[in-house]
Scaffold this active site. Structure first.
Site: not given
Ligand code: SD4
Length: 332
Positions: A242-243, A89, A209, A191, A219
């Site tokens: 994060t997420g 990641s 990340t 991340t 993106r």
């Protein structure tokens, strides 16, 4: 003029003007009440990071122990994860977008509020270091795509293939169904966002990340967006996210957490409130995505909170490097 000097010159003028305006608007008795500002006691140094990344916090801690700044610490800590091919990641070995390109997002912010970021960067492992160079050596905050890549080569970063065999295989398997579903927690490692307070009590932060796996080509998430993925205010504290980046951007999450701390909330309370902003939106489908925040205030208190179970924070303080499970909104 180097960017740093440029910022220094403009921000000093700003401070001078603001202070003058505030003081001249005060009566003498109010001036006495307002000054001097009490300097809080700081429990420093310390390093915190998203997820279980003890090697990275170890590195950052060593940098601080040998006299390095919080800025050096967060950069070098993040670099450990960027170079680790097994982490899917971040940096080398990151999972690609749906067209098979590994594209990186990163940012960094220092104790003066200077910041730099790179988005949609390909073929350069240490995105966080390129972000630092954007901050220090250009008059800009953010460089994107081919421009960021060209800048990196010009200042000596090598060109590399970031798509490892393992990530290529995972992408090929994903292509069979090509379903876009954000993964909630990637093996407790995702991340990397890192915040540090150095021996002088100064704060800095960084975030790096490869973004959401199998995202659309082009993106960009929250991680390189100052205020969303990361925010540092050396007077107050810092936060990193994060997420699912889209949800963090919509609430300008990290800036929100720092502002909540400015209003007197603890880092833990501020992270909880920022998560509540996301889950309490009408029609939020928060059961299907993860967001997590970690934060530290100027006194060295820390907090972490996420929507779902499984998020954690690594904390190095007083010679202890620990991974601590975060509390979470959904209690299954
Ligand atoms: C993004 N926030 O690109 C990143 C991804 C991430 O845990 O943090 N995943 O949206």
């Amino acid at each position: 003029m180097k960017r740093r000097n440029f910022i220094k010159a403009t921000s000093l003028t700003g401070v001078g003007l603001a202070t003058g305006a505030t003081l001249s608007a005060c009566k003498d008795s109010e001036k006495e009440k307002a000054l001097p500002i009490k300097t809080p006691e700081v429990t420093a140094p310390l390093v915190i990071a998203t997820w279980n990344v003890k090697n990275a916090t170890q590195k950052a801690w060593e940098v601080i122990q040998t006299g390095g700044s919080a800025l050096d610490a967060v950069e070098q800590g993040c670099m450990v994860e960027e170079a680790d091919e097994t982490g899917q990641s971040v940096g080398k070995g990151g999972l690609p977008d749906r067209d098979g390109h590994v594209t990186l997002d990163a940012c960094i912010m220092d104790k003066h509020g200077n910041c730099g970021s790179v988005v949609f960067l390909e073929h350069v492992v240490h995105a966080v270091s390129v972000a630092r160079k954007v901050m220090e050596d250009t008059p800009h905050v953010m460089l994107a795509g081919k421009g960021a890549e060209q800048f990196a080569y010009e200042i000596g970063f090598p060109k590399e293939n970031l798509l490892t065999e393992a990530s290529k295989k995972a992408w090929e398997e994903w292509k069979v169904k090509s379903e876009y579903k954000p993964i909630i927690n990637i093996e407790n490692h995702d991340t990397i966002g890192m915040l540090a307070i150095d021996k002088n009590g100064d704060l800095s932060g960084a975030c790096t990340t490869s973004g959401l796996a199998y995202k659309m080509h082009g993106r960009v998430g929250d991680s390189p967006i100052i205020g969303s993925g990361l925010f540092v205010d050396n007077e107050i504290g810092a936060c990193v996210a994060t997420g699912l980046g889209e949800e963090v951007v919509k609430t300008v999450g990290s800036f929100l957490v720092v502002e909540l701390m400015r209003q007197g909330k603890s880092p833990q309370e501020a992270c909880e409130e920022a998560i509540r902003r996301i889950v309490s939106k009408p029609n939020s489908n928060f059961k299907d995505f993860q967001v997590g925040y970690i934060a530290v205030n100027k006194q060295g208190e820390t907090g972490s909170y996420a929507i779902h179970k499984g998020f954690s924070m690594t904390k190095f303080q007083k010679d202890r490097n620990e991974n601590l499970e975060a509390t979470h909104y959904i209690n299954e």
